[in-house]
Design a protein around this motif. Sequence first.
Motif, PDB file in Angstrom:
ATOM      1  N   LYS A 167       4.172   0.736 -10.154  1.00  0.00           N
ATOM      2  CA  LYS A 167       3.148  -0.021 -10.901  1.00  0.00           C
ATOM      3  C   LYS A 167       3.131  -1.492 -10.514  1.00  0.00           C
ATOM      4  O   LYS A 167       2.121  -2.161 -10.648  1.00  0.00           O
ATOM      5  N   TYR A 168       4.251  -1.996 -10.000  1.00  0.00           N
ATOM      6  CA  TYR A 168       4.259  -3.397  -9.549  1.00  0.00           C
ATOM      7  C   TYR A 168       3.342  -3.566  -8.345  1.00  0.00           C
ATOM      8  O   TYR A 168       2.557  -4.493  -8.276  1.00  0.00           O
ATOM      9  N   ASN A 169       3.484  -2.628  -7.414  1.00  0.00           N
ATOM     10  CA  ASN A 169       2.615  -2.689  -6.242  1.00  0.00           C
ATOM     11  C   ASN A 169       1.155  -2.561  -6.639  1.00  0.00           C
ATOM     12  O   ASN A 169       0.284  -3.238  -6.096  1.00  0.00           O
ATOM     13  N   GLU A 170       0.897  -1.692  -7.600  1.00  0.00           N
ATOM     14  CA  GLU A 170      -0.493  -1.523  -8.055  1.00  0.00           C
ATOM     15  C   GLU A 170      -1.007  -2.832  -8.642  1.00  0.00           C
ATOM     16  O   GLU A 170      -2.125  -3.256  -8.363  1.00  0.00           O
ATOM     17  N   ALA A 171      -0.157  -3.473  -9.441  1.00  0.00           N
ATOM     18  CA  ALA A 171      -0.575  -4.729 -10.067  1.00  0.00           C
ATOM     19  C   ALA A 171      -0.833  -5.801  -9.010  1.00  0.00           C
ATOM     20  O   ALA A 171      -1.821  -6.540  -9.090  1.00  0.00           O
ATOM     21  N   ILE A 172       0.032  -5.872  -8.024  1.00  0.00           N
ATOM     22  CA  ILE A 172      -0.135  -6.889  -6.978  1.00  0.00           C
ATOM     23  C   ILE A 172      -1.429  -6.652  -6.209  1.00  0.00           C
ATOM     24  O   ILE A 172      -2.232  -7.561  -6.000  1.00  0.00           O
ATOM     25  N   VAL A 173      -1.630  -5.400  -5.803  1.00  0.00           N
ATOM     26  CA  VAL A 173      -2.815  -5.095  -5.004  1.00  0.00           C
ATOM     27  C   VAL A 173      -4.088  -5.371  -5.812  1.00  0.00           C
ATOM     28  O   VAL A 173      -5.034  -5.986  -5.321  1.00  0.00           O
ATOM     29  N   LYS A 174      -4.080  -4.947  -7.079  1.00  0.00           N
ATOM     30  CA  LYS A 174      -5.254  -5.181  -7.929  1.00  0.00           C
ATOM     31  C   LYS A 174      -5.544  -6.670  -8.061  1.00  0.00           C
ATOM     32  O   LYS A 174      -6.691  -7.098  -7.981  1.00  0.00           O
ATOM     33  N   SER A 175      -4.502  -7.460  -8.285  1.00  0.00           N
ATOM     34  CA  SER A 175      -4.781  -8.893  -8.482  1.00  0.00           C
ATOM     35  C   SER A 175      -5.214  -9.576  -7.192  1.00  0.00           C
ATOM     36  O   SER A 175      -6.048 -10.474  -7.231  1.00  0.00           O
ATOM     37  N   VAL A 176      -4.672  -9.138  -6.051  1.00  0.00           N
ATOM     38  CA  VAL A 176      -5.131  -9.732  -4.787  1.00  0.00           C
ATOM     39  C   VAL A 176      -6.617  -9.418  -4.577  1.00  0.00           C
ATOM     40  O   VAL A 176      -7.401 -10.296  -4.215  1.00  0.00           O
ATOM     41  N   VAL A 177      -6.986  -8.171  -4.878  1.00  0.00           N
ATOM     42  CA  VAL A 177      -8.393  -7.786  -4.695  1.00  0.00           C
ATOM     43  C   VAL A 177      -9.296  -8.605  -5.619  1.00  0.00           C
ATOM     44  O   VAL A 177     -10.334  -9.121  -5.187  1.00  0.00           O
ATOM     45  N   SER A 178      -8.876  -8.780  -6.863  1.00  0.00           N
ATOM     46  CA  SER A 178      -9.779  -9.489  -7.779  1.00  0.00           C
ATOM     47  C   SER A 178      -9.790 -10.994  -7.487  1.00  0.00           C
ATOM     48  O   SER A 178     -10.822 -11.652  -7.589  1.00  0.00           O
ATOM     49  N   VAL A 212       0.840  -1.197   0.000  1.00  0.00           N
ATOM     50  CA  VAL A 212       0.000   0.000   0.000  1.00  0.00           C
ATOM     51  C   VAL A 212       0.879   1.252   0.000  1.00  0.00           C
ATOM     52  O   VAL A 212       0.550   2.257  -0.637  1.00  0.00           O
ATOM     53  N   ALA A 213       2.016   1.150   0.683  1.00  0.00           N
ATOM     54  CA  ALA A 213       2.879   2.325   0.876  1.00  0.00           C
ATOM     55  C   ALA A 213       3.240   3.001  -0.446  1.00  0.00           C
ATOM     56  O   ALA A 213       3.245   4.223  -0.540  1.00  0.00           O
ATOM     57  N   GLU A 214       3.557   2.224  -1.485  1.00  0.00           N
ATOM     58  CA  GLU A 214       4.005   2.850  -2.724  1.00  0.00           C
ATOM     59  C   GLU A 214       2.960   2.764  -3.826  1.00  0.00           C
ATOM     60  O   GLU A 214       3.289   2.804  -5.010  1.00  0.00           O
ATOM     61  N   LEU A 215       1.720   2.638  -3.397  1.00  0.00           N
ATOM     62  CA  LEU A 215       0.656   2.379  -4.376  1.00  0.00           C
ATOM     63  C   LEU A 215       0.650   3.326  -5.553  1.00  0.00           C
ATOM     64  O   LEU A 215       0.541   2.900  -6.700  1.00  0.00           O
ATOM     65  N   GLU A 255      -4.745   9.710  -1.598  1.00  0.00           N
ATOM     66  CA  GLU A 255      -4.537   9.064  -2.900  1.00  0.00           C
ATOM     67  C   GLU A 255      -4.659   7.548  -2.764  1.00  0.00           C
ATOM     68  O   GLU A 255      -5.303   6.890  -3.589  1.00  0.00           O
ATOM     69  N   GLN A 256      -4.023   7.025  -1.747  1.00  0.00           N
ATOM     70  CA  GLN A 256      -4.092   5.571  -1.530  1.00  0.00           C
ATOM     71  C   GLN A 256      -5.544   5.151  -1.283  1.00  0.00           C
ATOM     72  O   GLN A 256      -6.024   4.144  -1.810  1.00  0.00           O
ATOM     73  N   PHE A 257      -6.219   5.946  -0.452  1.00  0.00           N
ATOM     74  CA  PHE A 257      -7.616   5.666  -0.154  1.00  0.00           C
ATOM     75  C   PHE A 257      -8.456   5.636  -1.435  1.00  0.00           C
ATOM     76  O   PHE A 257      -9.175   4.670  -1.706  1.00  0.00           O
ATOM     77  N   GLU A 258      -8.312   6.681  -2.260  1.00  0.00           N
ATOM     78  CA  GLU A 258      -9.102   6.764  -3.504  1.00  0.00           C
ATOM     79  C   GLU A 258      -8.783   5.580  -4.423  1.00  0.00           C
ATOM     80  O   GLU A 258      -9.678   4.959  -4.992  1.00  0.00           O
ATOM     81  N   TYR A 259      -7.506   5.300  -4.525  1.00  0.00           N
ATOM     82  CA  TYR A 259      -7.089   4.213  -5.404  1.00  0.00           C
ATOM     83  C   TYR A 259      -7.731   2.888  -4.972  1.00  0.00           C
ATOM     84  O   TYR A 259      -8.318   2.167  -5.787  1.00  0.00           O
ATOM     85  N   LEU A 260      -7.635   2.599  -3.690  1.00  0.00           N
ATOM     86  CA  LEU A 260      -8.149   1.317  -3.175  1.00  0.00           C
ATOM     87  C   LEU A 260      -9.668   1.237  -3.286  1.00  0.00           C
ATOM     88  O   LEU A 260     -10.234   0.189  -3.570  1.00  0.00           O
ATOM     89  N   VAL A 300     -11.275  -8.399   1.594  1.00  0.00           N
ATOM     90  CA  VAL A 300      -9.898  -7.891   1.625  1.00  0.00           C
ATOM     91  C   VAL A 300      -9.810  -6.635   2.476  1.00  0.00           C
ATOM     92  O   VAL A 300     -10.654  -5.741   2.368  1.00  0.00           O
ATOM     93  N   ILE A 301      -8.797  -6.590   3.313  1.00  0.00           N
ATOM     94  CA  ILE A 301      -8.500  -5.371   4.082  1.00  0.00           C
ATOM     95  C   ILE A 301      -7.117  -4.887   3.649  1.00  0.00           C
ATOM     96  O   ILE A 301      -6.161  -5.662   3.673  1.00  0.00           O
ATOM     97  N   ALA A 302      -7.020  -3.629   3.221  1.00  0.00           N
ATOM     98  CA  ALA A 302      -5.700  -3.070   2.903  1.00  0.00           C
ATOM     99  C   ALA A 302      -5.187  -2.349   4.143  1.00  0.00           C
ATOM    100  O   ALA A 302      -5.894  -1.560   4.761  1.00  0.00           O
ATOM    101  N   GLU A 303      -3.935  -2.645   4.494  1.00  0.00           N
ATOM    102  CA  GLU A 303      -3.344  -2.081   5.705  1.00  0.00           C
ATOM    103  C   GLU A 303      -2.431  -0.922   5.359  1.00  0.00           C
ATOM    104  O   GLU A 303      -1.874  -0.864   4.258  1.00  0.00           O
ATOM    105  N   GLY A 304      -2.225  -0.037   6.324  1.00  0.00           N
ATOM    106  CA  GLY A 304      -1.236   1.025   6.163  1.00  0.00           C
ATOM    107  C   GLY A 304      -1.658   2.114   5.185  1.00  0.00           C
ATOM    108  O   GLY A 304      -0.821   2.706   4.510  1.00  0.00           O
ATOM    109  N   VAL A 305      -2.966   2.394   5.121  1.00  0.00           N
ATOM    110  CA  VAL A 305      -3.447   3.476   4.252  1.00  0.00           C
ATOM    111  C   VAL A 305      -3.158   4.803   4.949  1.00  0.00           C
ATOM    112  O   VAL A 305      -3.669   5.067   6.032  1.00  0.00           O
ATOM    113  N   GLU A 306      -2.301   5.606   4.323  1.00  0.00           N
ATOM    114  CA  GLU A 306      -1.866   6.841   4.984  1.00  0.00           C
ATOM    115  C   GLU A 306      -2.292   8.101   4.257  1.00  0.00           C
ATOM    116  O   GLU A 306      -2.262   9.180   4.829  1.00  0.00           O
ATOM    117  N   THR A 307      -2.628   7.973   2.963  1.00  0.00           N
ATOM    118  CA  THR A 307      -2.938   9.199   2.211  1.00  0.00           C
ATOM    119  C   THR A 307      -4.281   9.082   1.496  1.00  0.00           C
ATOM    120  O   THR A 307      -4.815   7.988   1.293  1.00  0.00           O
TER     121      THR A 307
END
Length: 384
Positions: free
Chosen positions: A318-329, A311-314, A347-352, A338-345
Amino acid sequence: MNDALGHDRGDELLISIAEYLQSSLQEGDYVARTGGDEFSIVLKTPSSKKEVATIATKIISNTKNIQFNQHHKLSITLSLGFALYPHAGKTPNQLIRHADLAMFQAKAKGKNQFVIFNEHIHAQKQRENLLEVELGRAIETKALSIAYQPIVCARSQKIKGLEVLSRWTHEKLGEIPPSEYIPIAEKSQLIIPLTKLLFEQIADDYQKFNTLSFFDDAFITINISAKHLQNTSFVTGVKKLIDTGVRAESLILEVTESALVEYLEVIQAKLYDLQLLKVRTAIDDFGTGYSSLQYLKDLPVQVLKIDQTFVAELCQNKYNEAIVKSVVSLAQTLGLKVIAEGVETKEQFEYLKNIHCDMLQGYYFARPMYLKDCLEFIRKYQPK
Ligand code: G
Ligand code: G
Ligand code: MN
């Protein structure tokens, strides 16, 4: 002592110890009582460790000379910590603090030991021993506490759950992170009484959260040591927790992914036991271990927690984005939450939220809070 024989006798004993310490010293040295059962000595002369060792050995080996008018046989033991000027500190405060640390280390070594403060020698090992002893004491005196971190629904931002995070502030050593003491607890079997205490505290707090009808549609999620999960006492402990009135349906137990590899078969059996109790389970730190998708097939888990490193470098990686997207799907396809941990901004919130991650946890929404603050937080909470 005070409890067993009364305060007067306790006071007499303290006086005898003070006299004994005084008689062990030389002109120009000082003794003072600086705490309940703590004495501090200022030695005027010694400059070498060898001299200190001689004095310490003398003090320790003569404790039978402590004159104490007693009917009961008492065995008195001492733990001594030394800090030598100027190596161990240049100010009185520093010296006292380091002597204190040395004393704790002496205690951890067993009875009638002394330690001379030295930053380098076995510092790590000694700290571990020290923490083990102190952790045992902290559990006995119920000095551990719980911080709760809210988990919110990504869509509505309503609070859906709380993660239980163990906290320990030692009176002398300060705050000790769970990442340091949980492994020590696991190694020493202290994890069993630690979890017992944790469950007792959760049972009490659960009722307080419920005065806000909180658990009508929210869960509480607890980190579980994979090592403890294998122990027969574990499932029994969960049953007891449920017997106190905690609804099984509101419980989620988190096991970290890295632990699964080592203990897969035993853990599998235990997770099925928990499923029979209607308790849900989650894989914590998902993506950081070996991430074998086989686990998802073999284990009765209902929730995945995406590790905060992804989540930190979401929004930058783009690798992190790809990983997070595939875990969610993947989770969606398998019917897991799915719970995403470490949401700090934001932007991360909107993305997730946009990729339909179910739930979010992180400083952007709330930090871990002690009970009182958390109750207040829930009472006043407005979705962002
Ligand atoms: O709480 P953070 O604030 O520092 O937690 C650090 C780590 O310690 C996390 O990986 C978390 O899973 C773990 N942890 C926190 N509380 C507990 C607990 O009560 N039991 C176990 N086994 N792990 C915990
Ligand atoms: O391993 P586990 O997921 O149980 O660890 C949870 C840890 O994450 C705790 O130490 C908690 O204090 C920490 N944490 C929670 N939210 C955030 C966040 O937004 N940013 C960071 N850096 N840590 C967080
Ligand atoms: Mn966790």
